[in-house]
Design an enzyme around this catalytic site. Structure first.
Site, PDB file in Angstrom:
ATOM      1  N   ASN A   9      -7.753  -8.403  -6.538  1.00  0.00           N
ATOM      2  CA  ASN A   9      -7.588  -6.892  -7.210  1.00  0.00           C
ATOM      3  C   ASN A   9      -6.328  -6.682  -7.254  1.00  0.00           C
ATOM      4  O   ASN A   9      -5.480  -6.497  -6.488  1.00  0.00           O
ATOM      5  CB  ASN A   9      -8.182  -6.016  -5.864  1.00  0.00           C
ATOM      6  CG  ASN A   9      -8.094  -4.677  -6.505  1.00  0.00           C
ATOM      7  OD1 ASN A   9      -7.608  -4.312  -7.830  1.00  0.00           O
ATOM      8  ND2 ASN A   9      -8.279  -3.715  -5.571  1.00  0.00           N
ATOM      9  N   LYS A  11      -4.947  -4.235  -8.724  1.00  0.00           N
ATOM     10  CA  LYS A  11      -4.649  -2.701  -8.863  1.00  0.00           C
ATOM     11  C   LYS A  11      -3.628  -2.375  -9.918  1.00  0.00           C
ATOM     12  O   LYS A  11      -3.784  -2.988 -10.918  1.00  0.00           O
ATOM     13  CB  LYS A  11      -3.840  -2.177  -7.547  1.00  0.00           C
ATOM     14  CG  LYS A  11      -4.819  -2.769  -6.241  1.00  0.00           C
ATOM     15  CD  LYS A  11      -4.344  -2.220  -5.041  1.00  0.00           C
ATOM     16  CE  LYS A  11      -5.185  -2.724  -3.929  1.00  0.00           C
ATOM     17  NZ  LYS A  11      -4.849  -2.005  -2.526  1.00  0.00           N
ATOM     18  N   HIS A  97     -13.966   1.728  -4.847  1.00  0.00           N
ATOM     19  CA  HIS A  97     -12.846   1.267  -4.111  1.00  0.00           C
ATOM     20  C   HIS A  97     -12.234   2.628  -3.370  1.00  0.00           C
ATOM     21  O   HIS A  97     -12.425   3.611  -3.966  1.00  0.00           O
ATOM     22  CB  HIS A  97     -11.828   0.726  -4.971  1.00  0.00           C
ATOM     23  CG  HIS A  97     -10.666  -0.070  -4.124  1.00  0.00           C
ATOM     24  ND1 HIS A  97      -9.635   0.545  -3.388  1.00  0.00           N
ATOM     25  CD2 HIS A  97     -10.345  -1.318  -3.949  1.00  0.00           C
ATOM     26  CE1 HIS A  97      -8.814  -0.202  -2.987  1.00  0.00           C
ATOM     27  NE2 HIS A  97      -9.372  -1.393  -3.138  1.00  0.00           N
ATOM     28  N   GLU A  99      -9.652   3.618  -2.833  1.00  0.00           N
ATOM     29  CA  GLU A  99      -8.449   4.061  -3.329  1.00  0.00           C
ATOM     30  C   GLU A  99      -9.140   5.098  -4.594  1.00  0.00           C
ATOM     31  O   GLU A  99      -8.335   6.229  -4.908  1.00  0.00           O
ATOM     32  CB  GLU A  99      -7.413   3.309  -4.065  1.00  0.00           C
ATOM     33  CG  GLU A  99      -6.729   2.427  -2.973  1.00  0.00           C
ATOM     34  CD  GLU A  99      -5.983   1.313  -3.402  1.00  0.00           C
ATOM     35  OE1 GLU A  99      -6.087   0.627  -4.459  1.00  0.00           O
ATOM     36  OE2 GLU A  99      -5.432   0.456  -2.299  1.00  0.00           O
ATOM     37  N   GLU A 168     -14.495  -3.013   3.074  1.00  0.00           N
ATOM     38  CA  GLU A 168     -13.062  -2.574   3.232  1.00  0.00           C
ATOM     39  C   GLU A 168     -12.571  -1.526   4.010  1.00  0.00           C
ATOM     40  O   GLU A 168     -12.673  -0.245   3.541  1.00  0.00           O
ATOM     41  CB  GLU A 168     -12.481  -2.552   1.749  1.00  0.00           C
ATOM     42  CG  GLU A 168     -12.757  -3.577   0.812  1.00  0.00           C
ATOM     43  CD  GLU A 168     -11.654  -3.637  -0.295  1.00  0.00           C
ATOM     44  OE1 GLU A 168     -11.059  -4.924  -0.296  1.00  0.00           O
ATOM     45  OE2 GLU A 168     -11.796  -2.784  -0.970  1.00  0.00           O
ATOM     46  N   GLY A 174      -3.789  -2.735   2.496  1.00  0.00           N
ATOM     47  CA  GLY A 174      -2.447  -2.416   2.106  1.00  0.00           C
ATOM     48  C   GLY A 174      -1.596  -2.036   3.450  1.00  0.00           C
ATOM     49  O   GLY A 174      -0.330  -1.777   3.307  1.00  0.00           O
ATOM     50  N   SER A 214      -5.863  -6.302   3.821  1.00  0.00           N
ATOM     51  CA  SER A 214      -4.795  -7.192   4.316  1.00  0.00           C
ATOM     52  C   SER A 214      -5.308  -8.613   4.743  1.00  0.00           C
ATOM     53  O   SER A 214      -4.551  -9.168   5.690  1.00  0.00           O
ATOM     54  CB  SER A 214      -4.097  -6.360   5.658  1.00  0.00           C
ATOM     55  OG  SER A 214      -3.715  -5.264   5.516  1.00  0.00           O
TER      56      SER A 214
HETATM   57  C1  PEP Z   1      -8.198  -3.785  -1.711  1.00  0.00           C
HETATM   58  O1  PEP Z   1      -7.232  -2.932  -2.016  1.00  0.00           O
HETATM   59  O2  PEP Z   1      -9.084  -4.343  -2.153  1.00  0.00           O
HETATM   60  C2  PEP Z   1      -7.397  -4.793  -0.520  1.00  0.00           C
HETATM   61  C3  PEP Z   1      -8.022  -5.409  -0.104  1.00  0.00           C
HETATM   62  O3  PEP Z   1      -5.918  -4.625  -0.581  1.00  0.00           O
HETATM   63  P1  PEP Z   1      -4.960  -5.258   0.486  1.00  0.00           P
HETATM   64  O4  PEP Z   1      -5.583  -6.982   0.453  1.00  0.00           O
HETATM   65  O5  PEP Z   1      -3.660  -5.318  -0.132  1.00  0.00           O
HETATM   66  O6  PEP Z   1      -5.255  -4.856   1.819  1.00  0.00           O
END
Ligand code: PEP
Length: 256
Positions: A9, A11, A97, A99, A168, A174, A214
Site C-alpha cells: 500500500n 498510500k 483502511h 486512515e 490491521e 506506521g 509495521s
Molecule cells: C498500512 O497502512 O496498510 C500499513 C500496514 O502500513 P505500515 O506497514 O507502514 O504500518
C-alpha cells in the site's frame, strides 16, 4: 490451500517517476515463475495507477486502488469509482483502511464500497482493526467483528469468493510497533470463525486474511509463519524495493 499474498500500500507517496521505478525494480526481481506460491500486489496512488499497470502488464503482480466510491458514476467530485478502477487495469481495491475510517468513514459506508467493488468484479481488500484504546479496554473482538459484519453485509459466499481481509491494528500502522504473532493469530482465527458462521467453514478456509501494521523484513518471517496469517498488507516497507522483496521472500512455505 491458501496462496499467501504480499500487497504493498503505497498510500500518498512517490511521484510518477519514482512509482514507475519502484514497480520496475519489483518486477525485475520477480521474473515470471520466480515467486511461485506467493501472490504479489501493489496499490499505488490513483494518478499513477495506469503508469504502474503499464510496467506490470503481463506479469502476475496485480494492481489495486487504495479506495473507491460506493457509486458507479455521477456528480461526486473527487471520487473514483469501481468501474473506473477496472477500466485502468485494477483487479483489487483496498476498502475501509483505518486512515480513511479515522477521517469519518463509517462501517456502513465501507459495506457499500465492498458491494460496489464486487459488483464491478474488483476483489476488495477489507481492512479491519482496533485502536490502542479499544485493545486496552478489551474491545478488540467486538470492534473487528462489527467491522467485518458491516463490511460484508448482504454479500453472499459466492460473491465473497475473491475477498481478502486485512487485520490491521491501528496502533501498529506506521508506528514501527507490530502486533506479536500471537496477538495477530488470535484475531485472524476469530475473523475466520466469523466468516465460517457467515458463509461456511469451507469458504472461510479459502479466504486469505492478511496482517498489516509495521511489517518489515525483520518481523515478516515470524508473522507469516502463523497458520492463520495468509500474507501481509505492507505500507512503509513497500516503498523500498529491497524491503518489499525481502518480505515476499519471507513467506515461509509459499503455499498452504
Ligand atoms: C498500512 O497502512 O496498510 C500499513 C500496514 O502500513 P505500515 O506497514 O507502514 O504500518
Amino acid at each position: 490451500m491458501r496462496i499467501p499474498v504480499i500487497a504493498g500500500n503505497w498510500k500518498m507517496n512517490l511521484d510518477r517517476t519514482a512509482a514507475v521505478a519502484l514497480a520496475r525494480a519489483v518486477l525485475a526481481a520477480l521474473p515470471p515463475g520466480s515467486a511461485e506460491g506467493v501472490e504479489v500486489g501493489i496499490a499505488p496512488p490513483y494518478p499513477y495507477l495506469e503508469a504502474v499497470r503499464g510496467v506490470l502488464r503481463g506479469s502476475a503482480i496485480w494492481v489495486g486502488g487504495q479506495d473507491l466510491s460506493p457509486e458507479p458514476y455521477g456528480a461526486f467530485t473527487g471520487d473514483v469509482s469501481a468501474p473506473m478502477l477496472t477500466d485502468v487495469g485494477c483487479s483489487h481495491v483496498i476498502v475501509g483502511h483505518s486512515e480513511r475510517r479515522q477521517r469519518g468513514e463509517s462501517s456502513e459506508l465501507v459495506g457499500r464500497k465492498v458491494a460496489a467493488a464486487i459488483a464491478a468484479r474488483l476483489a476488495p481488500v477489507l481492512c479491519v482493526g482496533e485502536t490502542l484504546a479499544q485493545r486496552e479496554s478489551g474491545k478488540t473482538a467486538a470492534v473487528v467483528l462489527e467491522q467485518l459484519d458491516s463490511g460484508l453485509r448482504g454479500i453472499t459466499a459466492g460473491e465473497g469468493a475473491h475477498l481478502l481481509v486485512a487485520y490491521e491494528p491501528v496502533w501498529a500502522i506506521g508506528t514501527g510497533r507490530n502486533a506479536t504473532p500471537a496477538q495477530a493469530g488470535e484475531v485472524h482465527a476469530l475473523l475466520r470463525d466469523r466468516l465460517a458462521k457467515l458463509w461456511s467453514r469451507a469458504v472461510a478456509e479459502s479466504v486469505r486474511i492478511l496482517y498489516g501494521g509495521s511489517v518489515k523484513p525483520e518481523n515478516a518471517g515470524e508473522l507469516l509463519a502463523v497458520p492463520d496469517i495468509d500474507g501481509a498488507l505492507v505500507g512503509g516497507a513497500s516503498l523500498v524495493a529491497g524491503s518489499f522483496l525481502k518480505i515476499i521472500a519471507a513467506c515461509p512455505q509459499r503455499a498452504r
